[in-house]
Design an enzyme around this catalytic site. Structure first.
Site, short mmCIF file in Angstrom:
data_model
loop_
_atom_site.label_atom_id
_atom_site.label_comp_id
_atom_site.label_asym_id
_atom_site.label_seq_id
_atom_site.Cartn_x
_atom_site.Cartn_y
_atom_site.Cartn_z
N LYS A 47 0.41 81.85 8.93
CA LYS A 47 -0.85 82.61 8.82
C LYS A 47 -0.76 83.96 9.55
O LYS A 47 -1.15 84.98 9.00
CB LYS A 47 -2.02 81.81 9.43
CG LYS A 47 -2.30 80.48 8.79
CD LYS A 47 -3.56 79.84 9.37
CE LYS A 47 -3.49 79.45 10.82
NZ LYS A 47 -2.66 78.26 11.11
N ARG B 182 -11.80 76.60 11.58
CA ARG B 182 -10.94 75.43 11.75
C ARG B 182 -11.74 74.13 11.69
O ARG B 182 -11.16 73.04 11.77
CB ARG B 182 -10.24 75.51 13.11
CG ARG B 182 -8.77 75.94 13.03
CD ARG B 182 -8.22 76.01 14.44
NE ARG B 182 -6.81 75.98 14.54
CZ ARG B 182 -6.04 77.05 14.77
NH1 ARG B 182 -6.58 78.23 14.86
NH2 ARG B 182 -4.73 76.92 14.90
N ARG C 205 9.81 77.80 18.17
CA ARG C 205 9.20 79.14 18.15
C ARG C 205 9.28 79.79 19.54
O ARG C 205 8.98 79.18 20.56
CB ARG C 205 7.72 79.01 17.73
CG ARG C 205 6.97 80.33 17.74
CD ARG C 205 5.71 80.28 16.92
NE ARG C 205 4.72 79.33 17.41
CZ ARG C 205 3.58 79.06 16.76
NH1 ARG C 205 3.30 79.67 15.63
NH2 ARG C 205 2.72 78.17 17.26
N ARG D 53 5.26 79.45 23.94
CA ARG D 53 3.85 79.18 24.19
C ARG D 53 3.70 77.81 24.85
O ARG D 53 4.39 76.86 24.50
CB ARG D 53 3.08 79.17 22.85
CG ARG D 53 2.47 80.50 22.50
CD ARG D 53 1.96 80.55 21.10
NE ARG D 53 1.02 79.49 20.72
CZ ARG D 53 0.35 79.47 19.58
NH1 ARG D 53 0.49 80.44 18.71
NH2 ARG D 53 -0.47 78.48 19.30
N ARG E 58 -1.74 68.44 17.49
CA ARG E 58 -2.40 69.52 16.72
C ARG E 58 -2.43 69.18 15.24
O ARG E 58 -3.39 69.49 14.53
CB ARG E 58 -1.70 70.86 16.97
CG ARG E 58 -2.14 71.49 18.29
CD ARG E 58 -1.07 72.34 18.89
NE ARG E 58 -0.88 73.63 18.22
CZ ARG E 58 0.18 74.41 18.46
NH1 ARG E 58 1.11 74.04 19.31
NH2 ARG E 58 0.28 75.56 17.84
P1 AMP Z 1 -3.30 79.53 17.00
O1 AMP Z 1 -2.82 80.71 17.75
O2 AMP Z 1 -4.08 79.88 15.79
O3 AMP Z 1 -2.20 78.53 16.73
O4 AMP Z 1 -4.34 78.79 17.95
C1 AMP Z 1 -3.92 78.22 19.20
C2 AMP Z 1 -4.94 77.25 19.70
O5 AMP Z 1 -6.19 77.92 19.94
C3 AMP Z 1 -5.30 76.12 18.76
O6 AMP Z 1 -4.38 75.04 18.81
C4 AMP Z 1 -6.68 75.72 19.29
O7 AMP Z 1 -6.54 74.99 20.48
C5 AMP Z 1 -7.29 77.06 19.65
N1 AMP Z 1 -8.04 77.65 18.51
C6 AMP Z 1 -7.68 78.73 17.76
N2 AMP Z 1 -8.59 78.98 16.81
C7 AMP Z 1 -9.57 78.05 16.96
C8 AMP Z 1 -10.77 77.76 16.26
N3 AMP Z 1 -11.17 78.49 15.21
N4 AMP Z 1 -11.52 76.71 16.68
C9 AMP Z 1 -11.13 75.98 17.75
N5 AMP Z 1 -9.99 76.16 18.45
C10 AMP Z 1 -9.21 77.20 18.06
#
Ligand code: AMP
Length: 213
Positions: free
Chosen positions: A13, A86, A125, A158, A169
């Site tokens: 994404k 999400r 990653r 990360r 996740r």
């Molecule tokens: P990402 O960078 O998109 O992989 O997001 C990393 C983490 O941030 C996710 O695993 C969630 O813990 C949190 N997160 C990101 N976007 C959301 C969202 N829209 N709603 C809830 N938690 C989020």
């Protein structure tokens, strides 16, 4: 123009969002990046967020909405949303916000990716602090701790990119985010794309979908 990217963690994404941002002059809004920015401020809110993210849990909807409040004001410029919505609650709220602002969703892109590929992508990653390059050590021959793009040794992983967190996740994704896909599935602006293909091939598919008559 509003483009929404949904899919399992590490499905591509973020990469596609950056390409779309450049091509269509959009704002790239990544809720993951907004949350990590909050964590780096070392505030009490940031500490709460870090605990949730590092264990692979979602951040509560009201916290996300609080952070997104200003970012979602469209002001004429299009946006590409990466990692939001999400949950079904977030999807419904977004639909309301879009409607209230008299805007339209141009595309909801759902990336498919096999579960084991998701886990492999997550655990291998790495990111470079120096140039921001995100890469997989799986594909760097004889990886010796240097960034393949700028050669810096300031490489990190990360905190939530562990195997345990990755599997958790994925479970959360199936439970909370799959319903978001169902919510948009019947819409004419919904498309699905195979995330296990070269970046440019996926980008071409998404671009043609956006530009279709
Ligand atoms: P990402 O960078 O998109 O992989 O997001 C990393 C983490 O941030 C996710 O695993 C969630 O813990 C949190 N997160 C990101 N976007 C959301 C969202 N829209 N709603 C809830 N938690 C989020």
């Amino acid at each position: 123009m509003i483009i929404i990217l949904i899919g399992a963690p590490a499905c591509g994404k973020g990469t596609q969002a950056e390409l779309l941002k450049e091509k269509y002059a959009l704002r790239h809004i990544s809720t993951g990046d907004l949350l990590r920015a909050e964590i780096s401020k070392n505030t009490p809110l940031g500490e709460d967020i870090a605990k949730l993210i590092n264990n692979g849990n979602l951040v509560p909807d009201d916290m996300i909405l609080g952070l997104l409040n200003n970012a979602l004001k469209m002001k004429g410029k299009g946006i590409v949303l990466d990692g939001f919505p999400r949950t079904l609650t977030q999807a419904k709220l977004l639909r309301g916000i879009v409607k209230d602002q008299g805007e339209k969703i141009r595309a909801v892109v759902n990336f498919t990716l096999a579960e084991e590929e998701v886990v492999q992508r997550i655990i291998y990653r790495r990111q470079c602090r120096h140039c921001g390059n995100i890469f997989s050590v799986r594909f760097v021959k004889n990886f010796d701790g240097h960034c393949p793009k700028c050669d810096s040794t300031d490489i990190y992983q990360r905190a939530d990119d562990t195997e345990t967190s990755a599997r958790h996740r994925l479970e959360i994704y199936k439970k909370e985010t799959e319903p978001v896909k169902e919510f948009f599935k019947e819409k004419t602006y919904y498309m699905q794309t195979d995330g296990n293909r070269p970046v440019q091939e996926i980008f071409k598919d998404i671009s043609s979908f956006i530009e279709r008559k």
